[in-house]
Each structure stands twice: as C-alpha cells, then as structure tokens.
Design a protein around this motif. Sequence first.
Motif, PDB file in Angstrom:
ATOM      1  N   VAL A   1       0.849  -1.399   0.145  1.00 57.55           N
ATOM      2  CA  VAL A   1      -0.200   0.034  -0.188  1.00 57.55           C
ATOM      3  C   VAL A   1       0.713   1.420   0.074  1.00 57.55           C
ATOM      4  O   VAL A   1       1.532   1.841   0.964  1.00 57.55           O
ATOM      5  N   ILE A   2       0.783   2.080  -1.039  1.00 53.36           N
ATOM      6  CA  ILE A   2       1.292   3.372  -1.101  1.00 53.36           C
ATOM      7  C   ILE A   2       0.572   4.173  -0.995  1.00 53.36           C
ATOM      8  O   ILE A   2      -0.632   3.957  -1.219  1.00 53.36           O
ATOM      9  N   VAL A   3       1.108   5.941  -0.128  1.00 55.00           N
ATOM     10  CA  VAL A   3      -0.120   6.841  -0.066  1.00 55.00           C
ATOM     11  C   VAL A   3       0.685   7.872  -1.000  1.00 55.00           C
ATOM     12  O   VAL A   3       1.941   7.947  -0.967  1.00 55.00           O
ATOM     13  N   ALA A   4      -0.116   8.832  -1.979  1.00 60.07           N
ATOM     14  CA  ALA A   4       0.538   9.689  -2.807  1.00 60.07           C
ATOM     15  C   ALA A   4      -0.023  10.998  -1.935  1.00 60.07           C
ATOM     16  O   ALA A   4      -1.208  11.271  -3.065  1.00 60.07           O
ATOM     17  N   CYS A   5       0.380  11.385  -1.105  1.00 57.05           N
ATOM     18  CA  CYS A   5       0.012  12.432  -0.412  1.00 57.05           C
ATOM     19  C   CYS A   5       0.349  14.484  -0.813  1.00 57.05           C
ATOM     20  O   CYS A   5       1.203  14.356  -1.415  1.00 57.05           O
ATOM     21  N   PRO A   6      -0.713  14.524  -1.697  1.00 52.36           N
ATOM     22  CA  PRO A   6      -0.652  15.533  -2.674  1.00 52.36           C
ATOM     23  C   PRO A   6      -0.885  17.009  -1.946  1.00 52.36           C
ATOM     24  O   PRO A   6      -0.708  17.912  -2.464  1.00 52.36           O
ATOM     25  N   GLY A   7      -0.864  17.302  -0.733  1.00 55.79           N
ATOM     26  CA  GLY A   7      -1.111  18.196   0.042  1.00 55.79           C
ATOM     27  C   GLY A   7      -0.945  17.796   1.632  1.00 55.79           C
ATOM     28  O   GLY A   7       0.212  17.631   2.160  1.00 55.79           O
ATOM     29  N   HIS A   8      -2.269  18.533   2.117  1.00 57.22           N
ATOM     30  CA  HIS A   8      -2.659  18.553   3.298  1.00 57.22           C
ATOM     31  C   HIS A   8      -2.750  17.110   3.916  1.00 57.22           C
ATOM     32  O   HIS A   8      -3.171  16.666   3.102  1.00 57.22           O
TER      33      HIS A   8
ATOM     34  N   LEU B   1       7.298  -1.844  -5.619  1.00 54.13           N
ATOM     35  CA  LEU B   1       7.382  -3.214  -5.080  1.00 54.13           C
ATOM     36  C   LEU B   1       6.315  -4.219  -5.897  1.00 54.13           C
ATOM     37  O   LEU B   1       6.461  -5.338  -5.416  1.00 54.13           O
ATOM     38  N   LYS B   2       5.911  -4.004  -7.961  1.00 57.55           N
ATOM     39  CA  LYS B   2       5.310  -5.273  -7.670  1.00 57.55           C
ATOM     40  C   LYS B   2       6.294  -6.279  -7.729  1.00 57.55           C
ATOM     41  O   LYS B   2       5.794  -7.611  -7.716  1.00 57.55           O
TER      42      LYS B   2
ATOM     43  N   HIS C   1       2.369  11.417 -10.265  1.00 57.00           N
ATOM     44  CA  HIS C   1       2.021  10.597 -10.011  1.00 57.00           C
ATOM     45  C   HIS C   1       2.722   9.466 -10.182  1.00 57.00           C
ATOM     46  O   HIS C   1       2.625   8.462 -10.108  1.00 57.00           O
ATOM     47  N   ALA C   2       4.053  10.559 -10.955  1.00 57.36           N
ATOM     48  CA  ALA C   2       5.105   9.789 -11.616  1.00 57.36           C
ATOM     49  C   ALA C   2       5.965   8.362 -10.758  1.00 57.36           C
ATOM     50  O   ALA C   2       6.532   7.428 -10.332  1.00 57.36           O
ATOM     51  N   ALA C   3       5.771   9.188  -9.303  1.00 57.35           N
ATOM     52  CA  ALA C   3       6.612   9.220  -8.563  1.00 57.35           C
ATOM     53  C   ALA C   3       6.123   7.227  -7.851  1.00 57.35           C
ATOM     54  O   ALA C   3       6.292   7.152  -7.262  1.00 57.35           O
ATOM     55  N   ALA C   4       4.542   7.963  -8.156  1.00 52.46           N
ATOM     56  CA  ALA C   4       4.013   7.013  -7.345  1.00 52.46           C
ATOM     57  C   ALA C   4       3.795   5.497  -8.066  1.00 52.46           C
ATOM     58  O   ALA C   4       4.032   4.362  -7.153  1.00 52.46           O
ATOM     59  N   LEU C   5       3.694   5.732  -8.927  1.00 52.56           N
ATOM     60  CA  LEU C   5       3.344   5.062  -9.721  1.00 52.56           C
ATOM     61  C   LEU C   5       4.853   4.039 -10.110  1.00 52.56           C
ATOM     62  O   LEU C   5       4.847   2.641 -10.162  1.00 52.56           O
ATOM     63  N   GLU C   6       5.978   4.623 -10.296  1.00 52.02           N
ATOM     64  CA  GLU C   6       6.845   4.001  -9.964  1.00 52.02           C
ATOM     65  C   GLU C   6       7.242   3.399  -8.813  1.00 52.02           C
ATOM     66  O   GLU C   6       8.121   2.385  -9.094  1.00 52.02           O
TER      67      GLU C   6
ATOM     68  N   ALA D   1       0.207   2.618   6.098  1.00 50.45           N
ATOM     69  CA  ALA D   1       0.931   2.534   4.621  1.00 50.45           C
ATOM     70  C   ALA D   1       2.287   2.056   4.641  1.00 50.45           C
ATOM     71  O   ALA D   1       3.034   2.119   5.494  1.00 50.45           O
ATOM     72  N   ASP D   2       2.549   0.910   3.579  1.00 54.61           N
ATOM     73  CA  ASP D   2       3.908   1.366   3.716  1.00 54.61           C
ATOM     74  C   ASP D   2       4.661   1.785   2.917  1.00 54.61           C
ATOM     75  O   ASP D   2       6.231   1.458   3.204  1.00 54.61           O
ATOM     76  N   TYR D   3       4.509   2.524   1.659  1.00 54.67           N
ATOM     77  CA  TYR D   3       5.566   3.380   1.454  1.00 54.67           C
ATOM     78  C   TYR D   3       4.641   4.375   1.013  1.00 54.67           C
ATOM     79  O   TYR D   3       3.800   5.075   0.769  1.00 54.67           O
ATOM     80  N   ARG D   4       5.294   6.089   1.665  1.00 53.55           N
ATOM     81  CA  ARG D   4       4.311   7.552   1.815  1.00 53.55           C
ATOM     82  C   ARG D   4       5.125   8.118   0.893  1.00 53.55           C
ATOM     83  O   ARG D   4       6.179   8.828   1.339  1.00 53.55           O
TER      84      ARG D   4
END
Length: 230
Positions: A94-101, A194-195, A184-189, A113-116
């Motif tokens: 589980v990754i969280v891509a936090c776009p701000g607050h 992790l896949k 977005h790109a960092a989260a997908l990478e 999450a496993d990676y933030r």
Amino acid sequence: MSELIAYHLEDGIATLTLSNGKVNAISPAVVSAFNEALDQAEKDRAVVVITGTPGILSGGYDLKVMTAGPKEAIGLVTSGSTLARRLLSHPFPVIVACPGHAVAKGAFLLLSADYRIGVEGPFSIGLNEVAIGMTMHHAGIELARDRLRKSAFHRSVINAEMFDPQGALQAGFLDKVVAPEELHAAALEAARQLKKLNMNAHKHTKLKVRKALLEALDEAIIQDQSHSLI
C-alpha cells in the motif's frame, strides 16, 4: 466504484482517489467506500496507491459526524481505526501519494501505509486533535507510537505539532518528498518496484513485523469504545 473513492486499475496497480468535498473529509460513507475498494484490489491482486485531490489528501474525520454526539463520534473513530488496521495488514503493498495537506485522520492514513510520498509546498501534515479539543484515541496513540520517530512522537501526539513536508519526512509521516508535478509518476514507479516483490513473502513478513502493533490496535479499538473524545 464510488463517487467518494474512484478506483482505477492498470497494469496490476489499483489507484484509489479520495474525493469528498473541499477537505476530503473521512465520513462513514468514505470508510465504507475504502473497504469496498480494498476488497476489489485484493480480488485484482493489485498494489494499492491511495491519493487525494490537488493540495490535499484529507483534513480528517467529518466534523459534522464527530460533533453529532458521542455515539456517532465513537462509531466513526472505530470504523476509521479498523480501516487503519486493515491497511497495515493488507496482503499487497500500500502506497499513499499525498498531494498536499494531511491532517488528523489524513495523517493516520500515511501512518497506515507501507510507503508514503508527499509533495513540496506550503502544506501541513500532522495530528491536530489536541489543538482542536479532542483527546487522542488509544488506537491513534499506538499507531503514532509505532510509526513516528521517537523524537517526534510526543511533539506530534501531545503537542499537536504540525509539520511541513520536509519536517514530516523527518518525523516519519513520509518516506519521500517530490515536486507536485512528479507525484503521480513517483507513486507509479514505487508501485512498479513493489510489484517485483514475492507477494506471499511480503504478506507474511508484514504480519510478522507488525504483529505487536496489530495486537495493540485490536486492544486499543476495544478501549476506544468507551473513550471520551472531548
């Protein structure tokens, strides 16, 4: 899948996008939508990416529910803590891509999450419960105790200190900070990397590593049934 949690599956990566008003408040309906999306992600055997809308992951629990009465508040906190426990024990990364607050329950999503990944900018991340007159619930304390750096734990939970993205990185809310346009790109990478894991080994190792935390959360969730938030 839901207007509150959009579900997008591509190449074994399930992106769950929270969209619930200006602050992406976590309501009973949002928790239900999260669980439905996680059910689907398990069926799809997908790595999960959780994100929000531009500028915000979530501002926390829906205050209309939290102030409606003790029963409503306890019910929402219980379901939210149970969701955190589920994320911590989810069989796929589980990754969280936090776009701000990310405030209060929004910050607890990061801690579950496993990676933030967060973004640079004038954003606040942290646990403001004490500042707004709420006594921190037991489950929140246990989750913060386990996931935050020791030097930041008391400042965050007791003093309600809020962090900018770089401070959140040092405190333990985030693992990486990127420019907003790179999120977005960092989260997908990260998801692609992790896949490559052996998912059976990932699942069982995660449960071993977090055994004490999960047991503490189980007890804390029970304690919080009779816990006054005010």
